[in-house]
Write a protein that holds these residues in place. Sequence first.
Motif, short mmCIF file in Angstrom:
data_model
loop_
_atom_site.label_atom_id
_atom_site.label_comp_id
_atom_site.label_asym_id
_atom_site.label_seq_id
_atom_site.Cartn_x
_atom_site.Cartn_y
_atom_site.Cartn_z
N ILE A 1 0.81 -1.23 0.00
CA ILE A 1 0.00 0.00 0.00
C ILE A 1 0.85 1.27 0.00
O ILE A 1 0.38 2.33 -0.42
N SER A 2 2.09 1.14 0.44
CA SER A 2 2.96 2.33 0.48
C SER A 2 3.95 2.36 -0.68
O SER A 2 4.91 3.14 -0.65
N SER A 3 3.74 1.55 -1.71
CA SER A 3 4.71 1.47 -2.81
C SER A 3 4.68 2.69 -3.72
O SER A 3 5.65 2.98 -4.42
N TYR B 1 4.87 -7.98 0.67
CA TYR B 1 4.48 -7.53 2.00
C TYR B 1 5.67 -6.92 2.75
O TYR B 1 5.54 -5.91 3.44
N GLN B 2 6.83 -7.53 2.57
CA GLN B 2 8.06 -7.05 3.24
C GLN B 2 8.71 -5.90 2.47
O GLN B 2 9.75 -5.38 2.90
N ALA C 1 6.41 -5.11 -6.82
CA ALA C 1 5.10 -5.65 -7.15
C ALA C 1 5.20 -7.16 -7.32
O ALA C 1 6.32 -7.73 -7.38
N GLY C 2 4.07 -7.79 -7.41
CA GLY C 2 4.06 -9.25 -7.58
C GLY C 2 2.92 -9.70 -8.47
O GLY C 2 1.87 -9.04 -8.54
N LYS D 1 -2.39 -4.59 4.06
CA LYS D 1 -1.22 -3.86 3.59
C LYS D 1 -0.85 -4.22 2.15
O LYS D 1 0.13 -3.74 1.61
N ILE D 2 -1.66 -5.11 1.56
CA ILE D 2 -1.46 -5.50 0.17
C ILE D 2 -2.53 -4.83 -0.69
O ILE D 2 -3.72 -4.93 -0.40
N LYS D 3 -2.08 -4.15 -1.74
CA LYS D 3 -3.01 -3.48 -2.65
C LYS D 3 -3.07 -4.26 -3.96
O LYS D 3 -2.04 -4.62 -4.53
#
Length: 304
Positions: free
Chosen positions: A142-144, A202-203, A208-209, A227-229
Amino acid sequence: MTYRIYSFQITYSVPFRKFLVGLIILFILMIAGCSHQIPTEKTEVKKVKMSVLPVYSLPLMTQRFIPLINYLAETTGYKIEYVSTLSYETYLATLESAQVDIGYQNPFIYVILAKTKGAYPLVKAVDFSGNSEYRGAIITHISSGIETILSLRGKRVMAASKKAVGGYLAQASLCVQNGIDPEKDLTVILAKSQDEVISKVYQQRVDAGFVREDALRAMKDKIDLNKIKILSFTEYFPGWCFAAFSHTDKNVAKKIEQALLELNKNNPAHYRILERAEVGGFIETSDIDYEIIREKAKILKIPF
């Protein structure tokens, strides 16, 4: 006191004497045979080797599929040997070296096996709503700061394998539709499993994934999914299939197919097996259902 001893002489005919001698010989042989058990032929339980493409780590895969393997063994009467493999990249080699009879894999791996090992589909997985297709997702933290697919350009993107449909091919196709060449515009980093991809996002160890949509649900107890978008979902693709190969005993293939089709989510015992495997059941399928995968692979210039 006087005792009289009477003697009797019985005269037998020649045919009767022969009969009597034969009867005595037979009786002696029967007595002699009582000390030895007549050998009985043992019915050997047929061994069937089965493998599953590892979306997740080995512990998660074992947890998901051992109940289904046990069900198939009990229903068919076969001794099902679960041949495990550690990653997407070793799956094909494992099938070959172990001479696996039945495989459960994604659509892209299936079309490779259809070409290289004469694979043919037995059944296709459906979800609990009865849908026989699934999709992938592009995820970020979420903060990427990544807000659109175009923002992926130049970023480090993790995927479990370039042979994964819901974990690479689907997302790569979506990127191409948005003007991004995944081979040139992204730095693709390969992981061993989709749970590893989610963990690394997540870490914040990657930007991205690419993962299957349902892989996120499998991780709900391990990370904070808030916390994952989800940047975007992909289009839908045909579900995973159980497949047999050119060397597989046809009777074995048919029996496994029937056992899988008999799984019913309305049966409480079956429901527990299906829920663990994260499928709602299985339906009949054919090779033509997977033609879209061949078309996508050609567009993306992915060899198969």
